[in-house]
Design a protein around this motif. Structure first.
Motif, short mmCIF file in Angstrom:
data_model
loop_
_atom_site.label_atom_id
_atom_site.label_comp_id
_atom_site.label_asym_id
_atom_site.label_seq_id
_atom_site.Cartn_x
_atom_site.Cartn_y
_atom_site.Cartn_z
N ALA A 61 109.17 -11.04 94.88
CA ALA A 61 107.84 -11.54 95.23
C ALA A 61 106.81 -11.03 94.21
O ALA A 61 105.70 -10.65 94.55
N GLY A 62 107.21 -11.04 92.94
CA GLY A 62 106.30 -10.67 91.86
C GLY A 62 106.16 -9.19 91.62
O GLY A 62 105.51 -8.78 90.66
N ALA A 63 106.78 -8.34 92.47
CA ALA A 63 106.59 -6.89 92.32
C ALA A 63 107.85 -6.24 91.74
O ALA A 63 108.96 -6.70 92.00
N ASP A 64 107.65 -5.19 90.96
CA ASP A 64 108.76 -4.42 90.40
C ASP A 64 109.19 -3.39 91.43
O ASP A 64 108.46 -2.44 91.73
N LEU A 65 110.38 -3.59 92.00
CA LEU A 65 110.81 -2.69 93.09
C LEU A 65 110.99 -1.26 92.63
O LEU A 65 110.76 -0.32 93.39
N GLY A 66 111.42 -1.09 91.37
CA GLY A 66 111.66 0.26 90.85
C GLY A 66 110.39 1.09 90.84
O GLY A 66 110.46 2.33 90.83
N ALA A 67 109.24 0.42 90.84
CA ALA A 67 107.97 1.15 90.78
C ALA A 67 107.49 1.57 92.18
O ALA A 67 106.52 2.31 92.30
N LEU A 68 108.17 1.07 93.21
CA LEU A 68 107.72 1.38 94.57
C LEU A 68 108.37 2.67 95.07
O LEU A 68 109.46 3.05 94.63
N LYS A 69 107.70 3.32 96.02
CA LYS A 69 108.33 4.47 96.68
C LYS A 69 109.49 3.94 97.53
O LYS A 69 109.43 2.81 98.04
N PRO A 70 110.55 4.74 97.69
CA PRO A 70 111.73 4.26 98.44
C PRO A 70 111.37 3.70 99.81
O PRO A 70 111.92 2.69 100.25
N ARG A 71 110.43 4.32 100.46
CA ARG A 71 110.04 3.87 101.80
C ARG A 71 109.39 2.48 101.76
O ARG A 71 109.67 1.63 102.61
N GLU A 72 108.56 2.26 100.74
CA GLU A 72 107.93 0.93 100.60
C GLU A 72 108.98 -0.11 100.25
O GLU A 72 108.98 -1.22 100.78
N ARG A 73 109.86 0.28 99.32
CA ARG A 73 110.91 -0.65 98.89
C ARG A 73 111.79 -1.03 100.08
O ARG A 73 112.18 -2.19 100.23
N ALA A 74 112.06 -0.07 100.96
CA ALA A 74 112.97 -0.30 102.09
C ALA A 74 112.36 -1.21 103.15
O ALA A 74 113.06 -1.66 104.06
N ARG A 75 111.07 -1.47 103.05
CA ARG A 75 110.48 -2.45 103.98
C ARG A 75 110.59 -3.87 103.43
O ARG A 75 110.35 -4.83 104.13
N ILE A 76 110.94 -3.97 102.14
CA ILE A 76 111.03 -5.29 101.50
C ILE A 76 112.49 -5.72 101.34
O ILE A 76 112.86 -6.85 101.61
#
Ligand SMILES: Nc1ncnc2c1ncn2[C@@H]1O[C@H](COP(=O)(O)OP(=O)(O)OP(=O)(O)O)[C@@H](O)[C@H]1O
Ligand SMILES: [Mg+2]
Length: 256
Positions: A61-76
């Motif tokens: 969805a246009g976002a770089d997952l590697g740049a997210l905190k694990p917790r934020e990534r795990a909601r996506i």
């Protein structure tokens, strides 16, 4: 949420594993990544999650997952790995509840809704009877379904499933893939699976991506990718390929 991979290169141990891999998985669709052992399918999923270093572009969805905190990534994105190590001494229910961690406040406890989601997922995967069982007492296929249960309990928009059916009997293979497809249709999930059963891949996926030697050798709707010639060239296998009742290809192994 659309998953986009553009010109992805991954090196592991100083060796190129993926080279110039590009693919787009439109929101709400299902892509199956196929290819012989060691060709980089699991690495591709791990690169999408940002778990291995890569060059190129990967966005969800246009976002770089590697740049997210694990917790934020795990909601996506929820990810069910091919060979997860399961914590000893934990019950099936508590392990499934781990899927709710991204929603539970730090130092907080799970709520009634989290427990209800975990129970619902276990029920849908035929695992309710095992809820109180320690993980180390499960069979291989039961373990695999529990890992999927944890991923589904995350209730994300994107599911990355690495060989979700490998240890499952034919009934549970269908059950798992049908459940994922129901969720996709009901909630618009975007699904990327690796899968070795090519007929099943062709039955469920909108698009196949055939990886060979770390590169995309073919991609598109199943009938165009699963040809006798492609299976011979990339898997070294002899198969007959015929359209099934729905027009999707059915492969039958042939002895030389
Ligand atoms: N950490 C690592 N260091 C070095 N090489 C690695 C590492 N992890 C994986 N590889 C190599 O990368 C290649 C791709 O591995 P990967 O697990 O992505 O293959 P795969 O297509 O998923 O195979 P399979 O069908 O057996 O699951 C393999 O040759 C593997 O040996
Ligand atoms: Mg793999």
């Amino acid at each position: 949420m659309t998953v986009r991979v553009r010109d992805l290169d991954v090196e592991l141990g100083g060796r190129p594993v993926l080279s110039a891999v590009s693919l787009t998985v439109p929101a709400g669709s299902w892509t199956a990544v196929i290819g012989p052992n060691g060709t980089g399918k699991s690495t591709l999923l791990r690169a999408v999650l940002g778990l291995v270093p890569s060059r190129g572009g990967v966005t969800v969805a246009g976002a770089d997952l590697g740049a997210l905190k694990p917790r934020e990534r795990a909601r996506i994105v929820a990810y069910a790995p091919q060979s997860p190590s399961l914590p000893a001494g934990m019950t099936v229910f508590d392990y499934t509840l781990l899927g709710r961690s991204p929603y539970i406040p730090h130092l907080g406890r799970e709520g009634a809704r989290d427990r209800a989601v975990a129970a619902d997922v276990l029920g849908r995967l035929d695992l309710a009877g095992l809820a109180g069982r320690p993980l180390e007492h499960l069979s291989g296929g039961e373990r695999q379904r529990v890992v999927l249960a944890r991923a589904l309990a995350q209730q994300t928009s994107v599911l990355l499933l690495d060989e979700p059916t490998t240890s499952l009997d034919i009934g549970h293979q269908q059950q798992v893939l049908e459940l994922v497809d129901q969720l996709r249709l009901a909630d618009g999930l975007t699904v990327v699976t690796t899968i070795h059963d090519l007929t099943l891949a062709g039955q469920y996926a909108d698009d196949l991506v055939l990886l060979s030697g770390g590169r995309v050798a073919a991609a598109g709707p199943p009938a165009g990718v699963l040809t006798r010639a492609a299976v011979a060239e990339h898997f070294g296998a002899r198969v007959r390929v015929e359209p099934g009742p729905d027009g999707r290809p059915v492969l039958s192994p042939e002895r030389p």
